[in-house]
Design a protein around this motif. Structure first.
Motif, PDB file in Angstrom:
ATOM      1  N   ILE A 188       1.481 -12.231  -6.848  1.00  0.00           N
ATOM      2  CA  ILE A 188       0.321 -11.839  -6.064  1.00  0.00           C
ATOM      3  C   ILE A 188       0.737 -11.309  -4.687  1.00  0.00           C
ATOM      4  CG2 ILE A 188      -1.281 -13.431  -7.214  1.00  0.00           C
ATOM      5  CD1 ILE A 188      -0.882 -15.347  -4.824  1.00  0.00           C
ATOM      6  N   ALA A 189      -0.146 -10.491  -4.126  1.00  0.00           N
ATOM      7  CA  ALA A 189      -0.006  -9.974  -2.768  1.00  0.00           C
ATOM      8  C   ALA A 189      -1.320  -9.296  -2.431  1.00  0.00           C
ATOM      9  CB  ALA A 189       1.145  -8.979  -2.672  1.00  0.00           C
ATOM     10  N   GLN A 190      -1.519  -8.981  -1.166  1.00  0.00           N
ATOM     11  CA  GLN A 190      -2.681  -8.165  -0.848  1.00  0.00           C
ATOM     12  C   GLN A 190      -2.545  -6.804  -1.529  1.00  0.00           C
ATOM     13  OE1 GLN A 190      -1.558 -10.190   1.712  1.00  0.00           O
ATOM     14  NE2 GLN A 190      -3.424 -11.377   1.989  1.00  0.00           N
ATOM     15  N   GLU A 191      -1.304  -6.321  -1.659  1.00  0.00           N
ATOM     16  CA  GLU A 191      -1.034  -5.024  -2.283  1.00  0.00           C
ATOM     17  C   GLU A 191       0.387  -5.049  -2.834  1.00  0.00           C
ATOM     18  OE1 GLU A 191       0.028  -2.171  -3.466  1.00  0.00           O
ATOM     19  OE2 GLU A 191       0.022  -0.832  -1.739  1.00  0.00           O
ATOM     20  N   LEU A 192       0.487  -5.233  -4.158  1.00  0.00           N
ATOM     21  CA  LEU A 192       1.796  -5.418  -4.797  1.00  0.00           C
ATOM     22  C   LEU A 192       2.699  -4.197  -4.682  1.00  0.00           C
ATOM     23  CD1 LEU A 192       1.226  -7.122  -8.280  1.00  0.00           C
ATOM     24  CD2 LEU A 192       2.324  -8.120  -6.285  1.00  0.00           C
ATOM     25  N   THR A 193       2.143  -3.002  -4.918  1.00  0.00           N
ATOM     26  CA  THR A 193       2.992  -1.829  -5.113  1.00  0.00           C
ATOM     27  C   THR A 193       3.698  -1.380  -3.847  1.00  0.00           C
ATOM     28  OG1 THR A 193       1.030  -0.419  -4.866  1.00  0.00           O
ATOM     29  CG2 THR A 193       1.688  -0.999  -7.096  1.00  0.00           C
ATOM     30  N   TYR A 194       3.273  -1.874  -2.682  1.00  0.00           N
ATOM     31  CA  TYR A 194       3.917  -1.536  -1.410  1.00  0.00           C
ATOM     32  C   TYR A 194       5.164  -2.389  -1.182  1.00  0.00           C
ATOM     33  CZ  TYR A 194       3.559   0.657   3.231  1.00  0.00           C
ATOM     34  OH  TYR A 194       3.760   1.434   4.350  1.00  0.00           O
ATOM     35  N   TYR A 195       5.373  -3.377  -2.051  1.00  0.00           N
ATOM     36  CA  TYR A 195       6.460  -4.331  -1.833  1.00  0.00           C
ATOM     37  C   TYR A 195       7.794  -3.615  -1.608  1.00  0.00           C
ATOM     38  CZ  TYR A 195      10.052  -7.802  -2.351  1.00  0.00           C
ATOM     39  OH  TYR A 195      11.161  -8.575  -2.108  1.00  0.00           O
ATOM     40  N   GLY A 196       8.498  -4.008  -0.548  1.00  0.00           N
ATOM     41  CA  GLY A 196       9.844  -3.534  -0.288  1.00  0.00           C
ATOM     42  C   GLY A 196       9.965  -2.384   0.686  1.00  0.00           C
ATOM     43  N   ILE A 197       8.887  -1.646   0.922  1.00  0.00           N
ATOM     44  CA  ILE A 197       8.988  -0.460   1.775  1.00  0.00           C
ATOM     45  C   ILE A 197       9.422  -0.835   3.195  1.00  0.00           C
ATOM     46  CG2 ILE A 197       7.625   1.358   2.886  1.00  0.00           C
ATOM     47  CD1 ILE A 197       6.179   1.760   0.259  1.00  0.00           C
ATOM     48  N   ARG A 222       2.985 -12.106 -14.698  1.00  0.00           N
ATOM     49  CA  ARG A 222       1.750 -11.309 -14.699  1.00  0.00           C
ATOM     50  C   ARG A 222       1.513 -10.745 -13.306  1.00  0.00           C
ATOM     51  NH1 ARG A 222      -0.969 -14.895 -16.688  1.00  0.00           N
ATOM     52  NH2 ARG A 222      -0.810 -14.409 -18.901  1.00  0.00           N
ATOM     53  N   LEU A 223       1.068  -9.498 -13.232  1.00  0.00           N
ATOM     54  CA  LEU A 223       0.979  -8.782 -11.961  1.00  0.00           C
ATOM     55  C   LEU A 223      -0.470  -8.610 -11.507  1.00  0.00           C
ATOM     56  CD1 LEU A 223       3.590  -6.048 -12.881  1.00  0.00           C
ATOM     57  CD2 LEU A 223       3.968  -8.035 -11.430  1.00  0.00           C
ATOM     58  N   HIS A 224      -0.705  -8.989 -10.238  1.00  0.00           N
ATOM     59  CA  HIS A 224      -2.059  -8.916  -9.679  1.00  0.00           C
ATOM     60  C   HIS A 224      -2.107  -8.090  -8.403  1.00  0.00           C
ATOM     61  CE1 HIS A 224      -4.496 -11.627 -12.142  1.00  0.00           C
ATOM     62  NE2 HIS A 224      -3.378 -12.305 -12.337  1.00  0.00           N
ATOM     63  N   TYR A 225      -3.156  -7.275  -8.326  1.00  0.00           N
ATOM     64  CA  TYR A 225      -3.545  -6.554  -7.104  1.00  0.00           C
ATOM     65  C   TYR A 225      -2.612  -5.387  -6.786  1.00  0.00           C
ATOM     66  CZ  TYR A 225      -5.422 -11.291  -6.952  1.00  0.00           C
ATOM     67  OH  TYR A 225      -5.964 -12.497  -7.301  1.00  0.00           O
ATOM     68  N   ALA A 226      -2.509  -4.471  -7.744  1.00  0.00           N
ATOM     69  CA  ALA A 226      -1.787  -3.223  -7.510  1.00  0.00           C
ATOM     70  C   ALA A 226      -2.738  -2.191  -6.893  1.00  0.00           C
ATOM     71  CB  ALA A 226      -1.206  -2.698  -8.817  1.00  0.00           C
ATOM     72  N   TYR A 227      -2.146  -1.137  -6.363  1.00  0.00           N
ATOM     73  CA  TYR A 227      -2.910  -0.076  -5.695  1.00  0.00           C
ATOM     74  C   TYR A 227      -2.630   1.234  -6.429  1.00  0.00           C
ATOM     75  CZ  TYR A 227      -4.861   2.453  -1.634  1.00  0.00           C
ATOM     76  OH  TYR A 227      -5.617   3.227  -0.794  1.00  0.00           O
ATOM     77  N   PRO A 228      -3.638   2.082  -6.653  1.00  0.00           N
ATOM     78  CA  PRO A 228      -3.422   3.261  -7.502  1.00  0.00           C
ATOM     79  C   PRO A 228      -2.623   4.391  -6.867  1.00  0.00           C
ATOM     80  CG  PRO A 228      -5.701   3.190  -6.713  1.00  0.00           C
ATOM     81  CD  PRO A 228      -5.065   1.888  -6.310  1.00  0.00           C
ATOM     82  N   ALA A 229      -2.735   4.588  -5.545  1.00  0.00           N
ATOM     83  CA  ALA A 229      -2.021   5.695  -4.907  1.00  0.00           C
ATOM     84  C   ALA A 229      -0.521   5.393  -4.841  1.00  0.00           C
ATOM     85  CB  ALA A 229      -2.579   5.937  -3.506  1.00  0.00           C
ATOM     86  N   HIS A 230       0.289   6.387  -5.195  1.00  0.00           N
ATOM     87  CA  HIS A 230       1.756   6.250  -5.167  1.00  0.00           C
ATOM     88  C   HIS A 230       2.223   5.062  -6.019  1.00  0.00           C
ATOM     89  CE1 HIS A 230       1.393   9.152  -1.970  1.00  0.00           C
ATOM     90  NE2 HIS A 230       0.698   8.314  -1.245  1.00  0.00           N
TER      91      HIS A 230
END
Length: 432
Positions: A188-197, A222-230
């Motif tokens: 989980i995260a507020q926004e998973l896909t930004y992780y690591g930037i 299991r993955l929660h809270y992805a963001y669609p852009a990029h």
């Protein structure tokens, strides 16, 4: 000397729950008895971990604080402390309005609570938690904050900029939790896909998931809270190749009309959203998609809403939640737009959207009848064992009900189940 009891009450999301679990571990380590979300709090001290996301959540948090403030007025409580998102956002106002609270802490300075109880935070325990979930699954928070600028969202105001946790630290926490019997991880995260930037200058979620998947004893991720852009498409390869990465994606899309996506400042178009869904389903056959949509954002026309309904019918999400826009002070939409859509229209749109999804979910559930799935057993309830498939996250998704007669199953065990029936919400099955 009798050990004092502290009641910890957690409101809001699973990210708050992780904070509470870390606090409870620290409190127990210095000698307190701690209860969590007990129906009948009896402690001398209460700690309320609040949510401040939307209007309903804020109201629930304030009502809970007032309920315990009354207990303190009546002499049933020695100390009352408040932490979390609502407290982070309205620290000064709450301190004035509810003086019964001994101290308000924000979302990130709750460690001071130990000092105010004349104890100290033990940094050696920073990766340890007292799980409030069943012992076989845990939530794993990989970052805090959010750099997105969605018009309606107060989360960046509350949590600040995105801060990724170091990968090595996360891996160590997973190993610790596995040693305690955890086999299923909700990342989980507020926004998973930004992780690591921020730490590594590139999106590192695919590599992180691979490293977690390689840890012996990790059976489901299991993955929660992805963001669609990029969106980091390499994540789909990881999901396809790793058997312990659930074919499940929780991605909040919010809307589909280009007009609304622009007003919401989502940085993605209708065409890109449809292409994202297409690629997910093509590259990960059998993937289950969960999304969240919003109705009633300023500027949403009947035409926009019709596009949203058409989207729900075309996309056929396996799981879908929706909520009504509520104006949050300090957000872009609160400053720039007028909240002019009447509440009754917002509610009618929500009801219509959820009714549409209910039919779709029922159809998708019925298609699972006659098929076999691996199921993890969460608990016993009446005559049934209650479990979940890899496509079902705890608390938010449907469950699998298995008759207890002639079966002896252990909580946390996994078994093959033949689905024999379904309803709008749950599946019914028998052990193979």
């Amino acid at each position: 000397m009798k050990r004092k009891t502290i009641d910890v009450i957690t409101l809001g999301c699973s990210k708050n729950l992780v904070d509470s679990e870390q606090l409870i571990r620290q409190l127990e380590a210095v000698g307190f008895n701690v209860t969590h979300d007990t129906e009948a709090p009896e402690g001398e001290i209460a700690v309320i971990n609040t949510c401040g996301f939307i209007g309903d959540a804020k109201e629930e948090s304030i009502n809970m604080i007032l309920e315990f403030a009354q207990k303190k007025d009546e002499g049933e409580l020695e100390n009352l402390f408040v932490m979390g998102c609502l407290s982070e956002r309205y620290l000064k106002e709450l301190s004035i309005e509810i003086p019964q609270v001994d101290k308000f802490y924000g979302k990130f300075n709750w460690k001071e609570l130990l000092g105010d109880l004349e104890k100290s935070y033990d940094d050696n325990l920073k990766l340890e938690r007292t799980l409030t979930t069943p012992n076989h699954y845990a939530y794993l928070k990989i970052s805090e904050g959010c750099d997105r600028k969605c018009s309606y969202c107060a989360i960046p105001i509350i949590t600040g900029k995105h801060v990724s946790r170091p990968m090595e630290e996360i891996v160590e926490e997973v190993k610790y939790l596995v040693s305690k019997g955890v086999k299923e991880f909700q990342i989980i995260a507020q926004e998973l896909t930004y992780y690591g930037i921020d730490l590594y200058k590139k999106q590192m979620l695919p590599e992180l998931v691979e490293r977690i998947a390689d840890i012996p004893g990790v059976e489901w991720i299991r993955l929660h809270y992805a963001y669609p852009a990029h969106f980091p498409y390499d994540l789909l390869r990881v999901m396809r190749e790793r058997s312990n990465v659930c074919k499940y994606m929780d991605i909040a899309l919010q809307h589909i009309s280009d007009n609304m996506l622009k007003l919401m400042r989502r940085n993605v178009s209708q065409e890109e959203t449809y292409e994202l869904i297409r690629r997910m389903r093509e590259e990960v056959p059998g993937i289950n998609l969960r999304t969240t949509l919003m109705v009633g954002h300023p500027g949403e026309t009947e035409s926009d809403f019709e596009e949203l309904k058409e989207f729900v019918q075309k996309a056929r999400f396996d799981r879908m939640g929706a909520f009504i826009y509520s104006e949050e002070e300090g957000t872009y939409s609160a400053k720039k737009y007028k909240d002019s859509i009447p509440e009754e229209i917002k509610q009618a749109r929500l009801d219509e959207l959820m009714s549409l999804q209910q039919s779709i979910s029922a159809e998708i559930a019925s298609e699972k009848v006659g098929k076999q799935f691996k199921v993890i057993i969460d608990r016993i309830e009446g005559d049934y064992y209650i479990g979940r498939t890899e496509f079902d996250s705890p608390e938010v998704d449907p469950e699998v009900l298995i008759q207890r007669k002639n079966n002896t199953l252990q909580i946390g065990s996994m078994c093959q189940v033949l689905i024999t029936n379904s309803d709008d919400f749950d599946l019914f099955g028998e052990i193979v």
